[in-house]
Structure formats: structure tokens, C-alpha cells
Design a protein around this motif. Structure first.
Motif, mmCIF file in Angstrom:
data_model
loop_
_atom_site.group_PDB
_atom_site.id
_atom_site.type_symbol
_atom_site.label_atom_id
_atom_site.label_comp_id
_atom_site.label_asym_id
_atom_site.label_seq_id
_atom_site.Cartn_x
_atom_site.Cartn_y
_atom_site.Cartn_z
ATOM 1 N N ARG A 1 15.487 1.257 40.859
ATOM 2 C CA ARG A 1 16.314 2.355 40.359
ATOM 3 C C ARG A 1 17.588 1.857 39.699
ATOM 4 N NH1 ARG A 1 16.074 5.064 45.558
ATOM 5 N NH2 ARG A 1 14.007 5.940 45.626
ATOM 6 N N THR A 2 18.232 0.852 40.296
ATOM 7 C CA THR A 2 19.527 0.411 39.780
ATOM 8 C C THR A 2 19.404 -0.612 38.662
ATOM 9 O OG1 THR A 2 19.703 -1.258 41.540
ATOM 10 C CG2 THR A 2 20.740 0.879 41.932
ATOM 11 N N LYS A 3 18.547 -1.603 38.811
ATOM 12 C CA LYS A 3 18.450 -2.692 37.838
ATOM 13 C C LYS A 3 17.247 -2.568 36.908
ATOM 14 C CE LYS A 3 20.391 -5.838 41.244
ATOM 15 N NZ LYS A 3 20.069 -6.962 42.126
ATOM 16 N N GLY A 4 16.210 -1.865 37.356
ATOM 17 C CA GLY A 4 15.012 -1.734 36.540
ATOM 18 C C GLY A 4 14.033 -2.886 36.700
ATOM 19 N N VAL A 5 14.399 -3.893 37.502
ATOM 20 C CA VAL A 5 13.517 -5.037 37.710
ATOM 21 C C VAL A 5 13.736 -5.601 39.111
ATOM 22 C CG1 VAL A 5 15.131 -6.729 36.744
ATOM 23 C CG2 VAL A 5 12.703 -7.203 36.713
#
Length: 105
Positions: free
Chosen positions: A46-50
Motif C-alpha cells: 500500500r505504501t511503497k507499491g513493492v
């Protein structure tokens, strides 16, 4: 056996097997650590996408752009909205491991 019973039984078997791999650590503790790992993965997505998992691979969210399609039922062109998808890329070590398993069969 109902579907819910099968799912509960397979979950119990999974955590029992994982507990055995960890030298018979308490299954409750194993379950807590497993779900903590899942929560950490979801938070990072959710926060970094990875999310990169050592010796396993990486999960990442990829946005697909809107596109036009032909609806075969109505024979009309429609636009599909953009959407996020989850992609997984195995690390080299995991790919080599799977490749060796396939060669042995």
C-alpha cells in the motif's frame, strides 16, 4: 465435509507442517508470525507499491491503463477502466531451483 471445514483443515495442516519445519515451534506462534508477515507485505504494497522478500522474489502493484475492447456479446466497442494488478517476479535463486526440479522430472 463442507467447504469451510476443508479450508479450516487445510489451514491447520499448513501451520502444522510449517511448525514441523521450524523444529516444532508452537503452532500458535507460527501462525502469529505468518500473519504478521502477511500484514507487513500488505502495508508495504500500500505504501511503497513493492515488496522484496529475500531469496523468494518481489511483489509489486502495476497500474494497467484504460483500453478499448470489443464486447463479443453486444458487438460494441467499450472502454475498460484502469486498474491495479499484483505482479510477482521470482528471484534468480528461486527460478534456478524450479528449473532444476523440472529437469529432474
Amino acid at each position: 465435509m463442507k467447504n469451510v471445514d476443508k479450508r479450516v483443515a487445510s489451514t491447520k495442516v499448513f501451520f502444522d507442517d510449517l511448525s514441523a519445519k521450524l523444529n516444532y515451534l508452537d503452532p500458535g506462534t507460527v501462525r502469529d508470525v505468518y500473519y504478521a508477515l502477511i500484514r507487513l507485505i500488505l502495508l508495504d504494497l500500500r505504501t511503497k507499491g513493492v515488496v522484496k522478500l529475500p531469496d523468494f522474489g518481489s511483489f509489486k502493484t502495476v497500474e494497467f491503463k484504460p483500453r478499448r475492447i470489443l464486447n463479443v456479446n453486444t458487438k460494441k466497442h467499450e472502454t475498460v477502466a484502469s486498474f491495479l494488478a499484483l505482479k510477482f517476479e521470482a528471484c534468480m535463486r528461486l527460478r534456478e531451483y524450479v528449473k532444476n526440479i523440472v529437469k529432474k522430472q
